[in-house]
Design an enzyme around this catalytic site. Structure first.
Site, mmCIF file in Angstrom:
data_model
loop_
_atom_site.group_PDB
_atom_site.id
_atom_site.type_symbol
_atom_site.label_atom_id
_atom_site.label_comp_id
_atom_site.label_asym_id
_atom_site.label_seq_id
_atom_site.Cartn_x
_atom_site.Cartn_y
_atom_site.Cartn_z
ATOM 1 N N ASN A 10 0.918 -1.182 0.011
ATOM 2 C CA ASN A 10 -0.058 -0.014 0.068
ATOM 3 C C ASN A 10 0.895 1.023 -0.080
ATOM 4 O O ASN A 10 1.307 1.559 0.916
ATOM 5 C CB ASN A 10 -1.011 -0.004 1.271
ATOM 6 C CG ASN A 10 -1.971 1.311 1.266
ATOM 7 O OD1 ASN A 10 -1.793 1.959 0.514
ATOM 8 N ND2 ASN A 10 -2.771 1.152 2.223
ATOM 9 N N ARG A 87 -2.687 -2.003 -3.308
ATOM 10 C CA ARG A 87 -3.945 -1.292 -3.186
ATOM 11 C C ARG A 87 -3.786 -0.035 -4.142
ATOM 12 O O ARG A 87 -2.626 0.606 -3.972
ATOM 13 C CB ARG A 87 -3.982 -0.860 -1.643
ATOM 14 C CG ARG A 87 -5.056 -0.108 -1.573
ATOM 15 C CD ARG A 87 -4.965 0.697 -0.502
ATOM 16 N NE ARG A 87 -6.193 1.408 -0.050
ATOM 17 C CZ ARG A 87 -6.378 2.629 0.705
ATOM 18 N NH1 ARG A 87 -5.085 3.286 1.104
ATOM 19 N NH2 ARG A 87 -7.404 3.192 1.005
ATOM 20 N N HIS A 176 -13.144 2.404 0.327
ATOM 21 C CA HIS A 176 -13.082 1.316 1.336
ATOM 22 C C HIS A 176 -13.741 0.046 0.759
ATOM 23 O O HIS A 176 -14.219 -0.859 1.599
ATOM 24 C CB HIS A 176 -13.865 1.992 2.769
ATOM 25 C CG HIS A 176 -13.198 2.963 3.485
ATOM 26 N ND1 HIS A 176 -13.947 4.007 4.162
ATOM 27 C CD2 HIS A 176 -11.864 3.215 3.566
ATOM 28 C CE1 HIS A 176 -12.867 4.737 4.718
ATOM 29 N NE2 HIS A 176 -11.818 4.470 4.362
ATOM 30 N N LEU A 205 -14.824 2.569 10.161
ATOM 31 C CA LEU A 205 -14.885 3.753 11.046
ATOM 32 C C LEU A 205 -13.384 3.541 11.461
ATOM 33 O O LEU A 205 -12.948 3.030 12.182
ATOM 34 C CB LEU A 205 -15.617 3.634 11.962
ATOM 35 C CG LEU A 205 -17.168 3.359 11.897
ATOM 36 C CD1 LEU A 205 -18.072 3.449 13.324
ATOM 37 C CD2 LEU A 205 -17.816 4.642 11.102
ATOM 38 N N ARG A 237 -11.584 15.112 8.018
ATOM 39 C CA ARG A 237 -12.244 15.334 7.028
ATOM 40 C C ARG A 237 -13.718 15.491 7.666
ATOM 41 O O ARG A 237 -14.283 15.284 8.416
ATOM 42 C CB ARG A 237 -12.522 14.299 6.033
ATOM 43 C CG ARG A 237 -11.187 13.719 5.050
ATOM 44 C CD ARG A 237 -11.455 12.730 4.383
ATOM 45 N NE ARG A 237 -10.087 12.033 4.015
ATOM 46 C CZ ARG A 237 -10.038 10.744 4.002
ATOM 47 N NH1 ARG A 237 -11.136 10.090 3.914
ATOM 48 N NH2 ARG A 237 -8.860 10.266 3.658
ATOM 49 N N GLU A 381 -7.847 -5.673 5.375
ATOM 50 C CA GLU A 381 -7.656 -5.344 3.830
ATOM 51 C C GLU A 381 -6.593 -6.320 3.163
ATOM 52 O O GLU A 381 -6.577 -6.688 1.920
ATOM 53 C CB GLU A 381 -7.751 -3.769 3.801
ATOM 54 C CG GLU A 381 -8.980 -3.269 4.014
ATOM 55 C CD GLU A 381 -8.980 -1.787 4.161
ATOM 56 O OE1 GLU A 381 -9.164 -1.066 3.274
ATOM 57 O OE2 GLU A 381 -8.141 -1.261 5.364
#
Length: 398
Positions: A10, A87, A176, A205, A237, A381
Site C-alpha cells: 500500500n 492497493r 473502502h 470507521l 475530514r 484489507e
C-alpha cells in the site's frame, strides 16, 4: 498444492505499508511501514512475529525503501514469493474488479489520476517500483472503488448537468470497498447466511469513515462519493457540508480554493470539532474528563453515522444486520452504543456486556436478545488483497 505467499503493498505519497501473507498462517509473516520517505527522518519499521525492528533510511525514496524491504521479505518467506497485490485507491469506471497488472492496466490507472490526484500517483509509483524489483512476478491491482461499481445509476449520479458525468466522469465512486467486501463476507460466514442471499449495512470507521449497503454480496450504495470527503464525519475530514460553503468562505473571508480544501480535508472532522485530536481514544478520555468540545465531537460523529446508516437502509430489501469495523468500529463500545441509540425506529438495541467485550480484535454479536443483528468484525484489507491476488493466480492469469 504448495503453500503460497503474497506480498501486499500500500504505497502512499511519503510512506509504504506492506504485509507478507501466507496461506499457511492466519497472521502476516511480516508486516511494516516505511514512512517520512524523501526526508532525513525516513525510517523503516517492521514486525516479524512478535518482534518489532527499526532501521533508519535517511533520505530514502520509495525505490530505496522497497529495496530495503526486499531481503526481509525473502528471508520471511524462505525465497518463496508467489505474487504481489497492490492497493490502488481509484479505478474509476474502468475497473469493476481486481486485475493483473500489465501495460494496459497501468495506463488505465494513470488515466484515473485526475479523479485521485493525491493517491493514484503514489499507488502507481509503488507498482512501477515493485515491477522493477520483482521482474516476472505476477502483480495484481486491487481497487478501493471496484466493489462499488455495482451501485445502480440512481445511487451514483449527482443531480448536476449530465455532461459532467458523460464527458468528465463526475459521479459517486465510493471507497473502502475492499474492507466493506471483506466484512460482509465474514458476516455471512459468522451468521451461517448465504452471502448471495443476505443484506448488510457496514460501517468502516477509522481516520477515514464510510458506510455501505450490501445486498447479495454487492454494493448498492455507500456514503463516500467522487472523493473520500463526502459522507461521515471523519478524523480530519468534514464529511457532508453545504456545497455553497466554498463560495461563502471565499466571499466572506477571502479564502482561496486551496485553503478551503485544506480546511475540509485536514482541519475538520473530529479534530476540527474538538480542537483537540483526530483520535477517538483521546476524545473519549477527554470526554470522561469533562471536555465539552470532545463530548460534542463524539456526539456529532455518532449522530451523523446513525443518519447515514438509516439512509443506507433505503437500498436494502431487508436488514440481516449491521457490521462495525475499522479502528473505531472495532474498539469503541461508546461509539457503537451511542450510534445505535439514535436508531430506535429500526428496532436496534445493544447488549452492554457483549458490546464491552468486543474490543481489541474480539469479534462477535453485540445486539440485545430478540433485536436485529449488530456485529463487530475486524477488517483485514491486506488479507482480502492477498485473496484477490491468489484468485487471479488460480485462474492462470499470469
Amino acid at each position: 498444492m504448495a503453500t503460497r505467499n503474497i506480498l501486499v503493498i500500500n504505497c502512499g505519497s511519503s510512506s509504504i505499508k506492506f504485509a507478507l501473507i501466507s496461506q499457511a498462517h492466519s497472521y502476516p509473516l511480516l508486516s511494516g511501514k516505511a514512512e517520512r520517505l524523501g526526508s532525513p527522518e525516513a525510517a523503516l519499521r517492521w514486525w516479524h512475529g512478535d518482534v518489532q525492528q527499526h532501521r533508519e533510511l535517511p533520505g530514502a525514496e520509495h525505490h530505496a525503501a522497497l529495496e530495503a524491504v526486499l531481503p526481509l521479505v525473502e528471508e520471511a518467506c524462505g525465497g518463496q514469493l508467489d505474487g504481489i497485490g497492490h492497493r490502488v485507491v481509484h479505478g474509476g469506471e474502468h475497473f469493476t474488479q481486481s486485475c493483473l497488472i500489465d501495460t494496459q492496466a497501468i495506463e488505465a490507472i494513470r488515466a484515473t489520476i485526475p479523479l485521485a490526484p493525491l493517491h493514484n500517483p503514489a499507488n502507481l509509483l509503488g507498482i512501477e517500483t515493485a515491477m522493477q524489483l520483482f521482474p516476472g512476478l505476477p502483480q495484481v491491482a486491487v481497487f478501493d472503488t471496484a466493489f462499488h461499481q455495482s451501485m445502480p445509476a440512481h445511487a451514483f449520479h449527482y443531480a448536476i448537468p449530465h455532461y459532467l458525468y458523460r464527458d468528465h466522469s463526475v459521479r459517486r465512486y465510493g471507497f473502502h470497498g475492499t474492507s466493506h467486501r471483506y466484512v460482509s463476507q465474514r458476516a455471512a460466514e459468522f451468521t451461517g447466511l448465504d452471502l448471495g442471499d443476505s443484506s448488510w449495512l457496514s460501517a468502516h470507521l477509522g481516520n477515514g469513515c464510510s458506510t455501505c449497503a450490501i445486498v447479495n454480496g454487492q454494493s448498492r450504495d455507500t456514503s463516500m462519493g467522487l472523493t473520500p470527503l463526502e459522507g461521515l464525519v471523519m478524523g480530519t475530514r468534514s464529511g457532508d457540508i453545504d456545497p455553497n460553503l466554498h463560495s461563502h468562505l471565499a466571499l466572506s473571508l477571502g479564502w482561496s480554493l486551496e485553503r478551503i480544501d485544506r480546511m475540509l480535508n485536514k482541519e475538520s472532522g473530529l479534530l476540527g470539532l474538538s480542537g483537540l485530536s483526530n483520535d477517538m481514544r483521546s476524545l473519549e478520555q477527554a470526554r470522561v474528563n469533562g471536555h465539552p468540545e470532545a463530548t460534542l465531537a463524539i456526539e456529532v460523529f455518532c449522530y451523523r453515522l446513525a443518519k447515514s446508516l438509516a439512509s443506507m437502509a433505503c437500498a436494502l430489501p431487508r436488514l440481516d444486520g449491521i457490521v462495525f469495523t475499522g479502528g473505531i468500529g472495532e474498539n469503541s463500545s461508546l461509539v457503537r452504543a451511542k450510534t445505535i441509540g439514535y436508531l430506535p425506529l429500526l428496532g436496534l438495541a445493544v447488549d452492554e456486556i457483549a458490546n464491552a467485550r468486543c474490543v481489541s480484535g474480539v469479534s462477535g454479536a453485540i445486539n440485545a436478545h430478540g433485536h436485529p443483528r449488530l456485529l463487530v468484525i475486524p477488517t483485514d484489507e491486506e488479507k482480502q488483497i492477498a485473496l484477490d491476488t491468489l484468485a487471479l493466480l488460480d485462474r492462470g492469469v499470469h
